[in-house]
Motif scaffolding. Structure first.
Motif, mmCIF file in Angstrom:
data_model
loop_
_atom_site.group_PDB
_atom_site.id
_atom_site.type_symbol
_atom_site.label_atom_id
_atom_site.label_comp_id
_atom_site.label_asym_id
_atom_site.label_seq_id
_atom_site.Cartn_x
_atom_site.Cartn_y
_atom_site.Cartn_z
ATOM 1 N N LEU A 127 0.824 -1.207 0.000
ATOM 2 C CA LEU A 127 0.000 0.000 0.000
ATOM 3 C C LEU A 127 0.861 1.261 0.000
ATOM 4 C CD1 LEU A 127 -2.814 -1.020 2.518
ATOM 5 C CD2 LEU A 127 -2.949 -0.929 0.034
ATOM 6 N N GLY A 128 2.146 1.090 -0.264
ATOM 7 C CA GLY A 128 3.035 2.245 -0.386
ATOM 8 C C GLY A 128 4.119 2.343 0.658
ATOM 9 N N GLY A 129 3.935 1.672 1.808
ATOM 10 C CA GLY A 129 4.961 1.702 2.847
ATOM 11 C C GLY A 129 5.109 3.037 3.553
ATOM 12 N N TYR A 130 4.088 3.898 3.500
ATOM 13 C CA TYR A 130 4.187 5.231 4.102
ATOM 14 C C TYR A 130 4.196 5.136 5.628
ATOM 15 C CZ TYR A 130 2.288 5.939 -0.565
ATOM 16 O OH TYR A 130 2.079 5.872 -1.906
ATOM 17 N N VAL A 131 4.992 5.989 6.267
ATOM 18 C CA VAL A 131 5.031 6.082 7.725
ATOM 19 C C VAL A 131 4.668 7.518 8.094
ATOM 20 C CG1 VAL A 131 6.413 5.762 9.803
ATOM 21 C CG2 VAL A 131 6.840 4.317 7.804
ATOM 22 N N ARG A 132 3.473 7.696 8.679
ATOM 23 C CA ARG A 132 2.944 9.043 8.896
ATOM 24 C C ARG A 132 2.648 9.319 10.377
ATOM 25 N NH1 ARG A 132 -1.168 10.747 4.139
ATOM 26 N NH2 ARG A 132 -0.854 12.710 5.261
ATOM 27 N N MET A 133 3.510 8.848 11.240
ATOM 28 C CA MET A 133 3.276 9.007 12.675
ATOM 29 C C MET A 133 3.147 10.471 13.074
ATOM 30 S SD MET A 133 5.676 6.129 14.469
ATOM 31 C CE MET A 133 5.537 4.389 14.039
ATOM 32 N N TYR A 134 3.979 11.341 12.514
ATOM 33 C CA TYR A 134 3.928 12.746 12.907
ATOM 34 C C TYR A 134 2.682 13.454 12.371
ATOM 35 C CZ TYR A 134 8.208 13.366 15.528
ATOM 36 O OH TYR A 134 9.166 13.324 16.524
ATOM 37 N N ASP A 135 1.924 12.786 11.510
ATOM 38 C CA ASP A 135 0.655 13.347 11.043
ATOM 39 C C ASP A 135 -0.531 12.905 11.898
ATOM 40 O OD1 ASP A 135 1.646 14.796 8.905
ATOM 41 O OD2 ASP A 135 1.413 13.153 7.470
ATOM 42 N N ALA A 136 -0.287 12.027 12.875
ATOM 43 C CA ALA A 136 -1.407 11.394 13.580
ATOM 44 C C ALA A 136 -2.368 12.404 14.205
ATOM 45 C CB ALA A 136 -0.878 10.432 14.643
ATOM 46 N N ALA A 137 -1.835 13.417 14.870
ATOM 47 C CA ALA A 137 -2.705 14.400 15.517
ATOM 48 C C ALA A 137 -3.555 15.138 14.496
ATOM 49 C CB ALA A 137 -1.866 15.392 16.325
ATOM 50 N N GLU A 138 -2.944 15.492 13.376
ATOM 51 C CA GLU A 138 -3.682 16.213 12.355
ATOM 52 C C GLU A 138 -4.651 15.292 11.611
ATOM 53 O OE1 GLU A 138 -4.191 20.134 10.472
ATOM 54 O OE2 GLU A 138 -3.617 19.284 12.409
ATOM 55 N N LEU A 139 -4.315 14.016 11.498
ATOM 56 C CA LEU A 139 -5.248 13.047 10.925
ATOM 57 C C LEU A 139 -6.531 13.001 11.758
ATOM 58 C CD1 LEU A 139 -2.821 10.083 10.090
ATOM 59 C CD2 LEU A 139 -3.946 11.605 8.444
ATOM 60 N N ILE A 140 -6.367 13.026 13.072
ATOM 61 C CA ILE A 140 -7.533 13.020 13.960
ATOM 62 C C ILE A 140 -8.310 14.331 13.820
ATOM 63 C CG2 ILE A 140 -8.282 13.011 16.367
ATOM 64 C CD1 ILE A 140 -5.830 11.187 16.945
ATOM 65 N N ARG A 141 -7.612 15.455 13.847
ATOM 66 C CA ARG A 141 -8.292 16.756 13.794
ATOM 67 C C ARG A 141 -9.097 16.917 12.513
ATOM 68 N NH1 ARG A 141 -7.822 22.373 12.522
ATOM 69 N NH2 ARG A 141 -6.181 21.981 10.989
ATOM 70 N N ARG A 142 -8.530 16.497 11.402
ATOM 71 C CA ARG A 142 -9.204 16.681 10.121
ATOM 72 C C ARG A 142 -10.107 15.504 9.750
ATOM 73 N NH1 ARG A 142 -6.622 20.185 5.998
ATOM 74 N NH2 ARG A 142 -4.972 21.437 6.944
ATOM 75 N N GLY A 143 -9.753 14.289 10.181
ATOM 76 C CA GLY A 143 -10.437 13.101 9.685
ATOM 77 C C GLY A 143 -11.451 12.476 10.615
ATOM 78 N N ALA A 144 -11.616 12.987 11.838
ATOM 79 C CA ALA A 144 -12.541 12.373 12.790
ATOM 80 C C ALA A 144 -13.953 12.260 12.200
ATOM 81 C CB ALA A 144 -12.573 13.204 14.076
#
Length: 329
Positions: free
Chosen positions: A237-254
């Motif tokens: 699926l691309g092997g992406y590692v986006r740990m530092y985006d986690a907070a923003e993933l929650i803020r925008r994607g909840a």
């Protein structure tokens, strides 16, 4: 860790004070980018450990989760219902129930394992989709068998199968609290397609991990269906590692499920005993990756808002009308 609101000062961005002192401060987050939606329990995020391929891997996941204090809302499996015995499914159902976690099993045959050559071509052909009536029937048979053994969440990789299962649920032939999760390998990449999958019956929808944060905001403007998102994606699926985006993933994607995948790890589908050491080792490491994400959220003050363990339903979603039968011939 329990459901809570973020601290009054709000989450911080990584290294914000240090960078600001050097004249490299990031612009303040735009409130208009934030999702207005939550899960029915008020939480904004849940956790998922994927690729848990049988009772032994499941026991390994829960043992490691206990050791590292990683809360798990959902366990998902990728090889499929048809790769498990009734006894194995029952054991997994009971183990998840004891720990207040949802179990999600994949439905049936898929194109990448079929005899069709197009899936092995450069274009990938139809991908995971069910090729022909018999493959569709196998997926539906898997769904009926799984729910009869107590499974309440089914992974689906075909639009037609999703629609048929949604109709069976609407007619009462599948329990009303059965939920359908759309596979990451057919995940939508724009707001319009995300909304279509919701209306076809999906209760949570994997989106590809290469979508931008702005893409998440665009989706949230048209749909409140829960997203599933690999914070770390497998290599296929691309092997992406986006740990530092986690907070923003929650803020925008909840509302969003944070999935703890694993890159640089061999594929294990369809799973069998010949892959045991890889499956158990990767199961332990997925939980550890989850601990890393949770620690990062905590350091940034962004770990509030997690749903209570045991929460699984998505709340009201929009659907196409599913009560009209197609002609029998």
């Amino acid at each position: 860790m329990t459901a809570a609101s973020p601290a009054s000062s709000g989450p911080r961005r990584p290294a914000d004070a240090a960078l600001a002192s050097l004249g490299h401060a990031a612009p303040a987050p735009d409130p208009a980018d934030a999702s207005a939606h939550t899960f029915p329990d008020g939480g904004t995020w849940r956790t998922e450990v994927p690729s848990v391929e049988g009772p032994e891997a499941l026991a390994t996941v829960f043992k490691e989760a206990g050791r590292l204090d990683v809360p798990i809302h959902r366990i998902s499996q990728g090889s499929g219902v048809w790769m498990l015995t009734d006894a194995e499914i029952t054991e997994m159902v009971e183990c998840c129930a004891e720990r207040n976690a949802e179990l999600c099993l994949f439905t049936g045959p898929r194109g990448t394992w079929d005899i069709g050559a197009a899936t092995r071509s450069g274009s990938g052909g139809g991908g995971l989709r069910a090729r022909g009536h018999d493959a569709v029937a196998g997926c539906v048979e898997d769904a009926l068998r799984a729910v009869s053994l107590g499974v309440k969440c089914l992974l689906v990789a075909d639009e037609g199968v999703l629609w048929l299962l949604n109709r069976l649920r609407a007619r009462g032939e599948l329990p009303a609290d059965t939920t359908f999760k759309l596979s990451a390998l057919v995940g939508p990449v724009n707001p319009a397609s995300f909304a279509v999958y919701e209306q076809l019956g999906a209760d949570s929808i994997n989106i590809p991990s290469d979508l931008t944060l702005e893409h998440l905001t665009e989706i949230r403007r048209v749909s409140r269906a829960p997203m599933d998102f690999y914070v770390e994606a497998p290599d296929d699926l691309g092997g992406y590692v986006r740990m530092y985006d986690a907070a923003e993933l929650i803020r925008r994607g909840a509302p969003i499920y944070l999935k703890f995948g694993l890159s640089k790890s061999p594929g294990i589908y369809p799973y069998g005993a010949q892959l045991r050491d890889v499956a158990l080792g990767s199961a332990r490491e997925r939980v550890r990756r989850g601990r890393l994400v949770l620690d990062l959220l905590n350091r940034l003050g962004a770990d509030g808002g997690m749903s209570p363990l045991g929460s699984r339903l998505p709340g009201p979603l929009r659907r196409f009308t599913a009560d009209a039968d197609l002609p029998s011939s």
